[in-house]
Design an enzyme around this catalytic site. Structure first.
Site, PDB file in Angstrom:
ATOM      1  N   CYS A 123      12.547 -30.609  25.224  1.00  0.00           N
ATOM      2  CA  CYS A 123      11.257 -30.149  24.717  1.00  0.00           C
ATOM      3  C   CYS A 123      10.207 -30.461  25.787  1.00  0.00           C
ATOM      4  O   CYS A 123      10.502 -31.148  26.764  1.00  0.00           O
ATOM      5  CB  CYS A 123      10.921 -30.821  23.384  1.00  0.00           C
ATOM      6  SG  CYS A 123      11.081 -32.608  23.432  1.00  0.00           S
ATOM      7  N   TYR A 138       2.792 -19.299  34.940  1.00  0.00           N
ATOM      8  CA  TYR A 138       2.275 -18.928  33.613  1.00  0.00           C
ATOM      9  C   TYR A 138       1.310 -20.007  33.143  1.00  0.00           C
ATOM     10  O   TYR A 138       1.363 -21.151  33.629  1.00  0.00           O
ATOM     11  CB  TYR A 138       3.411 -18.739  32.596  1.00  0.00           C
ATOM     12  CG  TYR A 138       4.193 -20.002  32.264  1.00  0.00           C
ATOM     13  CD1 TYR A 138       3.850 -20.817  31.175  1.00  0.00           C
ATOM     14  CD2 TYR A 138       5.283 -20.395  33.035  1.00  0.00           C
ATOM     15  CE1 TYR A 138       4.565 -21.972  30.880  1.00  0.00           C
ATOM     16  CE2 TYR A 138       6.001 -21.547  32.755  1.00  0.00           C
ATOM     17  CZ  TYR A 138       5.637 -22.326  31.677  1.00  0.00           C
ATOM     18  OH  TYR A 138       6.346 -23.463  31.391  1.00  0.00           O
ATOM     19  N   THR A 181       7.418 -26.123  34.563  1.00  0.00           N
ATOM     20  CA  THR A 181       6.850 -25.669  35.837  1.00  0.00           C
ATOM     21  C   THR A 181       5.332 -25.490  35.791  1.00  0.00           C
ATOM     22  O   THR A 181       4.691 -25.553  36.828  1.00  0.00           O
ATOM     23  CB  THR A 181       7.487 -24.336  36.258  1.00  0.00           C
ATOM     24  OG1 THR A 181       7.327 -23.399  35.188  1.00  0.00           O
ATOM     25  CG2 THR A 181       8.963 -24.522  36.574  1.00  0.00           C
ATOM     26  N   ARG A 185      14.328 -32.711  37.481  1.00  0.00           N
ATOM     27  CA  ARG A 185      14.731 -31.329  37.209  1.00  0.00           C
ATOM     28  C   ARG A 185      14.606 -30.470  38.453  1.00  0.00           C
ATOM     29  O   ARG A 185      13.559 -30.473  39.112  1.00  0.00           O
ATOM     30  CB  ARG A 185      13.849 -30.751  36.108  1.00  0.00           C
ATOM     31  CG  ARG A 185      14.358 -29.425  35.537  1.00  0.00           C
ATOM     32  CD  ARG A 185      13.408 -28.930  34.461  1.00  0.00           C
ATOM     33  NE  ARG A 185      13.982 -27.918  33.604  1.00  0.00           N
ATOM     34  CZ  ARG A 185      13.271 -26.962  33.017  1.00  0.00           C
ATOM     35  NH1 ARG A 185      11.962 -26.911  33.180  1.00  0.00           N
ATOM     36  NH2 ARG A 185      13.844 -26.066  32.245  1.00  0.00           N
ATOM     37  N   ARG A 210      11.517 -16.410  38.344  1.00  0.00           N
ATOM     38  CA  ARG A 210      10.227 -16.049  37.736  1.00  0.00           C
ATOM     39  C   ARG A 210       9.365 -17.289  37.482  1.00  0.00           C
ATOM     40  O   ARG A 210       8.190 -17.184  37.173  1.00  0.00           O
ATOM     41  CB  ARG A 210      10.439 -15.252  36.446  1.00  0.00           C
ATOM     42  CG  ARG A 210      10.868 -16.062  35.267  1.00  0.00           C
ATOM     43  CD  ARG A 210      11.145 -15.267  34.015  1.00  0.00           C
ATOM     44  NE  ARG A 210      12.089 -15.985  33.197  1.00  0.00           N
ATOM     45  CZ  ARG A 210      11.789 -17.023  32.423  1.00  0.00           C
ATOM     46  NH1 ARG A 210      10.553 -17.438  32.312  1.00  0.00           N
ATOM     47  NH2 ARG A 210      12.737 -17.645  31.750  1.00  0.00           N
ATOM     48  N   TYR A 242      18.173 -25.837  36.100  1.00  0.00           N
ATOM     49  CA  TYR A 242      17.890 -24.623  35.320  1.00  0.00           C
ATOM     50  C   TYR A 242      18.120 -23.421  36.229  1.00  0.00           C
ATOM     51  O   TYR A 242      17.449 -23.285  37.256  1.00  0.00           O
ATOM     52  CB  TYR A 242      16.444 -24.664  34.818  1.00  0.00           C
ATOM     53  CG  TYR A 242      16.086 -23.590  33.809  1.00  0.00           C
ATOM     54  CD1 TYR A 242      17.046 -22.959  33.018  1.00  0.00           C
ATOM     55  CD2 TYR A 242      14.762 -23.213  33.614  1.00  0.00           C
ATOM     56  CE1 TYR A 242      16.707 -22.001  32.089  1.00  0.00           C
ATOM     57  CE2 TYR A 242      14.402 -22.249  32.674  1.00  0.00           C
ATOM     58  CZ  TYR A 242      15.376 -21.643  31.909  1.00  0.00           C
ATOM     59  OH  TYR A 242      15.034 -20.684  30.989  1.00  0.00           O
ATOM     60  N   HIS A 265      20.266 -24.812  28.933  1.00  0.00           N
ATOM     61  CA  HIS A 265      20.450 -23.560  28.199  1.00  0.00           C
ATOM     62  C   HIS A 265      21.752 -22.820  28.549  1.00  0.00           C
ATOM     63  O   HIS A 265      21.760 -21.599  28.754  1.00  0.00           O
ATOM     64  CB  HIS A 265      19.241 -22.635  28.424  1.00  0.00           C
ATOM     65  CG  HIS A 265      17.910 -23.326  28.274  1.00  0.00           C
ATOM     66  ND1 HIS A 265      17.724 -24.443  27.488  1.00  0.00           N
ATOM     67  CD2 HIS A 265      16.697 -23.062  28.837  1.00  0.00           C
ATOM     68  CE1 HIS A 265      16.453 -24.828  27.566  1.00  0.00           C
ATOM     69  NE2 HIS A 265      15.813 -24.021  28.371  1.00  0.00           N
ATOM     70  N   ASP A 287      13.687 -26.922  22.583  1.00  0.00           N
ATOM     71  CA  ASP A 287      12.940 -26.154  23.598  1.00  0.00           C
ATOM     72  C   ASP A 287      11.480 -25.925  23.179  1.00  0.00           C
ATOM     73  O   ASP A 287      10.777 -25.110  23.779  1.00  0.00           O
ATOM     74  CB  ASP A 287      13.626 -24.826  23.935  1.00  0.00           C
ATOM     75  CG  ASP A 287      13.013 -24.158  25.153  1.00  0.00           C
ATOM     76  OD1 ASP A 287      12.600 -24.874  26.084  1.00  0.00           O
ATOM     77  OD2 ASP A 287      12.916 -22.916  25.166  1.00  0.00           O
ATOM     78  N   ASN A 292       6.778 -18.669  27.258  1.00  0.00           N
ATOM     79  CA  ASN A 292       7.197 -17.372  27.830  1.00  0.00           C
ATOM     80  C   ASN A 292       8.104 -16.561  26.919  1.00  0.00           C
ATOM     81  O   ASN A 292       8.847 -15.713  27.402  1.00  0.00           O
ATOM     82  CB  ASN A 292       7.896 -17.559  29.192  1.00  0.00           C
ATOM     83  CG  ASN A 292       7.035 -18.317  30.168  1.00  0.00           C
ATOM     84  OD1 ASN A 292       5.841 -18.052  30.266  1.00  0.00           O
ATOM     85  ND2 ASN A 292       7.603 -19.300  30.864  1.00  0.00           N
TER      86      ASN A 292
HETATM   87  O1  LIG Z   1      11.532 -24.112  28.185  1.00  0.00           O
HETATM   88  C1  LIG Z   1      12.342 -23.825  29.061  1.00  0.00           C
HETATM   89  O2  LIG Z   1      13.221 -24.599  29.354  1.00  0.00           O
HETATM   90  C2  LIG Z   1      12.287 -22.579  29.689  1.00  0.00           C
HETATM   91  C3  LIG Z   1      11.274 -22.000  30.339  1.00  0.00           C
HETATM   92  C4  LIG Z   1      10.121 -22.688  30.893  1.00  0.00           C
HETATM   93  C5  LIG Z   1      10.486 -23.747  31.831  1.00  0.00           C
HETATM   94  O3  LIG Z   1      11.584 -24.225  31.872  1.00  0.00           O
HETATM   95  C6  LIG Z   1       9.484 -24.261  32.793  1.00  0.00           C
HETATM   96  O4  LIG Z   1       8.361 -23.765  32.854  1.00  0.00           O
HETATM   97  O5  LIG Z   1       9.834 -25.215  33.510  1.00  0.00           O
HETATM   98  C7  LIG Z   1      11.418 -20.566  30.524  1.00  0.00           C
HETATM   99  O6  LIG Z   1      12.565 -20.085  30.512  1.00  0.00           O
HETATM  100  O7  LIG Z   1      10.403 -19.885  30.649  1.00  0.00           O
END
Ligand SMILES: O=C(O)/C=C(\CC(=O)C(=O)O)C(=O)O
Length: 294
Positions: free
Chosen positions: A28, A45, A73, A120, A126, A153, A177, A245, A250
């Protein structure tokens, strides 16, 4: 805020599934509040604020006990909002940070003291600009010395290229995921077989069976994603984690009801023993190893 950004569900329902005592939401985020913790200039974003108070209230509402808060991010490598949430969690949250190559040993030690237990590495195009792999390798060696693990990720098409690199990283590697499989291809697909053989060949690879809301094409109740998660839980019961999550940045198709997400758990982990491993024993071993699990 990013145009058409969907805010998190305002009033998720109570889950029908009762999680075992001590259950951990192992994925989360907290966002901001931006007035106190501004978002990173390089972000891709801009989300709605998602405060630690809202996160802890959701945890209680869902019948969970602990959180693993993952740096997203939109906050770049400024982990201040994450640390603020860890400080307020009364020992009930641990963190996964993002750091740059120039992070000092003192900064790493301070993150460790705050409850960070992992770093991480994000490969989703993206969300981030490319980081040279040598930078990741150097960070991996430094955090390994602190006993941290690495969370990665990426999306399924990138796995073949990443396998040699990931195989060289030290310590536990947790894949976010499920490595983002193409669920329309089915559990028998080459892509999902490759992911499973990657786990079978490398006993240090763990996986989060999270994010049906992002992977689904069918939508809730996520019938098209459940078989993927269930396959991994049954095949690798001691290397799986689960998370909400929240606050689901997004999302485009729909905003999930977090109560409904909890209700997918007994479908992916059909026995009490699997549920306990997924929600308690595994995350405790990784994030609270010093606490005896009762
Ligand atoms: O919540 C998540 O894990 C996935 C995200 C955002 C993310 O990981 C991030 O901004 O670091 C996504 O797929 O947009």
């Amino acid at each position: 805020m990013t145009k058409d950004y969907m805010p998190f569900h305002a009033s998720p329902r109570k889950p029908r599934f009762s999680a075992p005592a001590g259950a951990v939401d192992a994925h989360c985020h907290v966002f901001g509040p931006a007035a106190q913790f501004p978002f990173a200039p390089e972000r891709k974003y801009t989300p709605v604020d998602a405060s630690k108070e809202k996160l802890f209230a959701l945890r209680d509402h869902l019948g969970l006990l602990r959180n693993v808060i993952v740096q997203a991010t939109c906050h770049g490598a400024d982990n201040a909002a994450l640390v603020d949430a860890l400080d307020a969690a009364d020992g009930l949250a641990r963190g996964v940070a993002v750091v740059n190559a120039d992070v000092t040993d003192a900064e790493l030690r301070a993150l460790d003291a705050a409850g960070v237990r992992g770093v991480r590495f994000n490969f989703v195009k993206r969300l981030v600009d490319d980081t040279p792999r040598d930078v990741f390798k150097a960070i991996a060696a430094r955090v390994n010395a602190l006993g941290w693990h690495i969370v990665v990720y990426f999306e399924a098409p990138d796995l073949p290229d990443l396998i040699p690199f990931l195989s060289e990283l030290p310590g536990v590697i947790v894949v976010d995921h499920m490595g983002r499989p193409d669920v329309t291809a089915g559990v028998q697909s080459e892509g999902f077989k490759l992911f499973q053989s990657f786990m079978a060949d490398n006993p240090n690879i763990w996986v989060k069976v999270s994010c049906p809301e992002r992977l689904t094409v069918a939508g809730p109740p996520y019938d098209d994603v459940v078989p993927f998660a269930r396959t991994l839980v049954e095949r690798f019961p001691d290397r799986v984690l689960w998370g909400t999550d929240w606050p689901h940045p997004n999302m485009k198709s729909h905003m999930p009801d977090d109560g409904e997400l909890v209700d997918t758990i007994p479908r992916v982990a059909p026995t009490e023993a699997l549920q306990r491993a997924l929600l308690v024993d595994n995350p405790m071993r990784l994030y609270w190893p010093e606490e005896p699990v009762k």
